[in-house]
Design an enzyme around this catalytic site. Structure first.
Site, PDB file in Angstrom:
ATOM      1  CE  LYS A  93      -3.919   2.048   2.568  1.00  0.00           C
ATOM      2  NZ  LYS A  93      -4.791   1.907   3.753  1.00  0.00           N
ATOM      3  CB  SER A 120      -8.294   1.030   5.729  1.00  0.00           C
ATOM      4  OG  SER A 120      -8.952   2.268   5.698  1.00  0.00           O
ATOM      5  CB  SER A 176      -8.059   3.757   2.728  1.00  0.00           C
ATOM      6  OG  SER A 176      -7.239   3.143   3.694  1.00  0.00           O
TER       7      SER A 176
END
Lengths: 479, 487
Positions: free
Chosen positions: B79, B178, B154
């Site tokens: 990420k 997330s 996210s």
């Protein structure tokens, strides 16, 4: 002045702690270094970096708190103080607002008239220093150096208990002495390792309410502090006398012009949006840890003075001056241990050492010579190897370069001449060359012998044994 | 079965057995990326040459016997809020659009030490603020199961990359769901460990007291294996916890006999889609049939979780994001007049609307005069929520419920109503507020063809119970045939 006013002063004192590394990272706190060379991702606020507390900072802060009779907050926390400025890489400073490490302390100060007074300490908290902005002189550009970013500080906040510049200076001297005894900081105002902000207000004598206060910054010497207090007192009284109000503001003192200028008023005060720093876990100072800090506290001035009186038998005046500074006390104790002559060591410290310090505008903390060399020097004088005036010359070299006095005396041929034959020959020549002085002496002017001693010493390049010269002169003249 | 059908652990084993090489694995992944990335936009940064080079080097070390772990040679996606030394790390924000870190985050270092090979950096909601990956400054990621839908967020890029076989596993971060929510939307397994289990050093902070790094993977086995590799006690992170029980793969056992599972009634109220509700209850039934003791109970305080979370997370974010000011790195406005104007313009131009909204919210709740009423109160409620979970875990080994109220929403349907978007976090955020571990795994395919995930929540440090229950359920459910772009 139609009314009687009193000045009310509280201090915020920042002290840079003497840790080897910064408060939240492993970077060195050493002075100097090319810009941004004493930095890492943590103290430059790089994304993803995290602070880790330096335990030594806690120990120093707690030690200062204990020495100033504070309560130690064993469960304390760090908070973020949010404000934007480029010297502050994260745009928040890690400090302590809600649970500072020390609270509710006091120190006792002694004033010139011998009276004592207690100044209360509101709190002591730990925080990080900021970097430094460098504005280019020629181009419209500023640079930032983060070498000082993250250097540990404590802020000592007093209650508004002081009423004059004298009390303020006595309080600062007391803090400085205590902190130097702890080894927690060198507390040099000029170099900024101790910085004092003065909060000052005026009120009529007898009033119960405080007046509106101002905060004065940029005070980097005791003289500047004294001037600023006097100047600000006068300015506030003038305002009140003119029927105006004192505005709550932060002012910057300009010691060159002897004036202060407003920096910001209450209206532009920041909202720092303090909140507990989630990157640092609450700090738990266990009983064991606190006991350890307590047991490591040094012997302070008062206890030292009592011990000196018993152990060394030197005059109280000497004791007072020597124990004012941890550095001088250390030199005194070490040199005395080497040579066993406390009074002589004291004389060297209070005489030549203080004289040279004053001459060079240095603090005792700047002394670099080793006490062992002072002890050796005393032994050389005692043993008759050198005389007093040569000793002063040698000491100057010890002070500057920490020379070994034995080697120095040897190298420079400064040994005292004790050879009676050589001295006699010289004395005879001096008597022959100065008939007038001889006549004066014989005519009853006893002090004329002093001149003859001087002439003999001069002829012997200062190395003659002055006692022997005196003796010989008397013998010959009285014949 | 092709190489891309292998799980991370299966691939690691195959490489060890010399059926494949690390380079072949990376080539297969890059080939897949060539096919699907243009439509899906899972990644912000891919450095193909560096990835191939790193794969070659990993293979050399494997051949030399220096790398023997289960993830040696396995391609991984990271990420884009985790620092990678020398590789752009943007948080999917314009303000860090050109930022190249000087160091790698601790979790990435752990993976590299284990021989995993980084493919690139995955797309996310800007600074992890969002639930759809649509707040990214570099375009939305699409759900590989159906590109008309969002992947969740996210960590949407990471979840989508796993679902689309654009990687073998990925790292995500979870501040309020997330990892778990995009895992649910994309039909992969995602796990948020107990706060303090994975070092946050190098993770660009959103809500520091809530952020945790965790795995997104094809199955529970991969999840446990990755977590075992990245869990560490890191003296660079003061909130890192020293644990002796990180042998998570030892919990990969198909056995839930006697395990007490609590179903919070408060999670099954009006807002929950009936189809999702049924899927979760069916999953609970399966565990019951396998010997677990399943009971309903009242968790309480559920309604307070969202305001509490958005107060605390926004407050921390408003401070954490102050360092992005145009002074030291990142975006600086082209033209400005003086320092304050430079700050104002750089931040106004550099941050997107959702980030600005949360910075304003966070600044407000920390302001003098509001601090006690909002921030301090939120901290108190947070402590109460933790207590409610403590009580639940005095009775149950784990809590089972939905991950999100619905399956993935359609693209462009969420950002216009941020409050509604915030409300969809209701089942995941309490876990962060209480610092608990949670896992999300696919349990059904909805009538719209999208996956439904079930969430299991454990007490602090009890990941192993979660892994055991999740592994058991996964074994019982078998292949859900979720389909998607590659199928």
């Amino acid at each position: 002045m139609s009314k009687n006013y009193e000045t009310v002063i509280g201090l915020e004192v920042h002290v840079e702690l003497a840790t080897k590394t910064k408060i939240f990272c492993g970077c060195t706190t050493a002075f100097g270094g090319a810009p941004n060379t004493h930095t890492c991702p943590v103290c430059t606020g790089m994304p993803g970096s995290l602070p880790v507390l330096n335990k030594k900072v806690v120990e120093y802060a707690a030690a200062v708190g204990l020495a100033t009779n504070c309560k130690i907050t064993q469960k304390c926390k760090f908070d973020r103080k949010n404000y934007f400025y480029p010297d502050n890489p994260q745009n928040y400073q890690i400090s302590q607002l809600y649970l500072p490490i020390c609270r509710d302390g006091h120190v006792d100060i002694t004033l010139a008239d011998g009276s004592t007074k207690q100044v209360r300490i509101h709190e002591i908290h730990m925080e990080e220093d900021a970097g430094k902005l460098v504005h280019d002189e020629y181009d419209d550009v500023s640079y930032v150096d983060y070498n000082r970013s993250g250097v540990p500080l404590i802020e000592i906040v007093s209650e508004p208990d002081m009423r004059s510049a004298e009390e303020v200076i006595a309080y600062l001297e007391k803090l400085r002495q205590t902190i130097q005894y702890l080894g927690a900081s060198d507390c040099k105002l000029q170099e900024g390792s101790m910085r004092a902000d003065v909060n000052l207000s005026i009120r009529e004598v007898g009033a119960s309410e405080f007046g509106t206060r101002t905060e004065m910054k940029n005070l980097n010497s005791f003289t500047a502090i004294t001037h600023a207090i006097e100047g600000e007192t006068e300015r506030q009284i003038d305002l009140l006398e003119a029927g105006k109000e004192v505005e709550q503001q932060t002012r910057r003192w300009d010691d060159n012009n002897g004036e202060s200028y407003p920096m910001r008023s209450k209206e532009d005060a920041h909202d720092y949006r303090y909140f507990p720093d989630p990157d640092l876990v609450p700090l738990n100072i266990s009983d064991e840890w606190l006991d350890e800090i307590r047991s490591n506290q040094p012997e302070f001035k008062e206890e030292k003075a009592i011990r000196y009186r018993e152990e060394f038998g030197i005059p109280d005046y000497d004791i007072g001056l020597i124990t004012d500074s941890k550095k001088l006390a250390d030199i005194f104790e070490e040199a005395t241990a080497e040579c066993g002559e406390p009074k002589k060591v004291s004389n060297w410290i209070l005489g030549e050492t203080m004289r040279i310090l004053k001459e060079k505008s240095l603090d005792p903390e700047d002394i670099t010579f080793s006490p062992a060399n002072l002890a050796k020097l005393i032994k050389l004088v005692d043993g008759g190897t050198i005389n007093g005036s040569v000793a002063k010359e040698v000491f100057a070299n010890i002070f500057d370069e920490d020379v070994d006095p034995e080697a120095y005396v040897e190298e420079h041929g400064l040994k005292q001449v004790n050879d009676e034959g050589a001295l006699k020959a010289c004395v005879e020549k001096v008597i022959a060359d100065n008939p007038q002085s001889v006549l004066d002496y014989k005519g009853g002017k006893v002090q004329a012998i002093g001149y003859l001693v001087g002439q003999t010493m001069k002829a012997m390049k200062g190395k003659a044994n002055p006692g022997m010269v005196n003796q010989l002169l008397k013998e010959m003249l009285d014949k | 079965m092709g190489i891309l059908d292998l799980t991370a652990v299966q691939l690691g084993k195959a490489i060890k057995e010399k059926k494949y090489t690390a380079l072949e694995a990376m080539e297969a992944v890059l080939e897949q990326i060539d096919k699907t990335e243009e439509d899906l936009n899972c990644y912000v940064t891919i450095d193909k040459e560096a990835a191939l080079e790193a794969a070659k080097k990993a293979q050399e070390k494997i051949d030399a016997g220096e790398l023997t772990g289960p993830l040696a040679g396995v391609p991984v996606a990271i990420k884009d809020n985790m620092c990678t030394k020398g590789m752009k790390t943007t948080c999917s924000s314009k303000i860090l659009g050109n930022f190249i870190p000087q160091f790698s985050s601790e979790a990435v270092i752990k993976l590299e030490e284990a021989g995993a090979v980084i493919i690139g950096k995955t797309n996310m909601d800007e600074f992890a603020m969002g639930s759809t990956t649509e707040t990214s400054a570099f375009g939305a990621t699409k759900n590989p199961r159906n590109p008309e839908y969002v992947p969740g967020g996210s960590s949407g890029g990471s979840a989508a990359a796993v679902a689309a076989d654009e990687c073998f596993f990925a790292l995500g971060s979870d501040t309020g769901g997330s990892i778990r929510q995009p895992a649910s939307y994309c039909g992969v397994v995602g796990m948020k460990p107990t706060y303090g289990t994975v070092s946050r050093y190098g993770l660009i902070a959103y809500g520091s007291s809530l952020d945790q790094i965790g795995p997104l993977a094809k199955d529970v086995t991969d999840c446990a294996t990755v977590l075992e590799v990245i869990a560490s006690h890191d003296c660079k992170d003061s909130t890192s916890v020293k644990r002796e029980d990180t042998d998570f793969t030892s919990a990969l056992v198909k056995d839930v006999a006697g395990m007490k599972v609590g179903i919070p009634r408060d999670y099954f109220t009006d807002g929950l889609d009936t189809e999702v509700k049924q899927a979760i209850l069916d999953a609970a039934k399966k565990l019951e049939e396998a010997g677990a003791i399943v009971e309903e109970f009242d968790l309480s305080l559920v309604d307070y979780a969202i305001p509490t979370y958005y107060t605390i997370a926004a407050a921390e974010a408003s401070s954490n994001l102050e360092r992005f000011d145009g002074v030291k790195y990142g975006y600086r406005a082209k033209e400005y007049d003086g320092l304050h104007n430079m700050y104002k313009k750089s931040r106004s131009e550099g941050f997107g609307p959702e980030v600005k909204r949360r910075i304003m919210l966070g600044s407000f709740v920390l302001s003098s005069g509001y601090y006690d009423a909002y921030y301090l109160k939120a901290l108190k409620v947070k402590a109460m929520i933790k207590k409610a979970f403590d009580e639940a875990f005095s009775k149950y080994d784990l809590i089972l419920g939905p991950v999100a109220p619905t399956t993935a929403p359609k693209l462009d349907s969420s950002l216009s109503d941020p409050i509604k978007m915030y409300l969809s976090d209701i089942y995941t955020i309490s876990v962060n507020l209480a610092g608990l571990p949670g896992i999300s795994l696919p349990c059904a395919k909805a009538s719209n063809g999208l996956p439904i995930g079930v969430q299991m929540i454990g007490n602090v440090f009890e990941e192993k119970k979660l892994i055991r229950a999740a592994y058991t359920l996964e074994q019982i459910l078998g292949d859900l045939e979720l389909g998607g772009v590659r199928a």
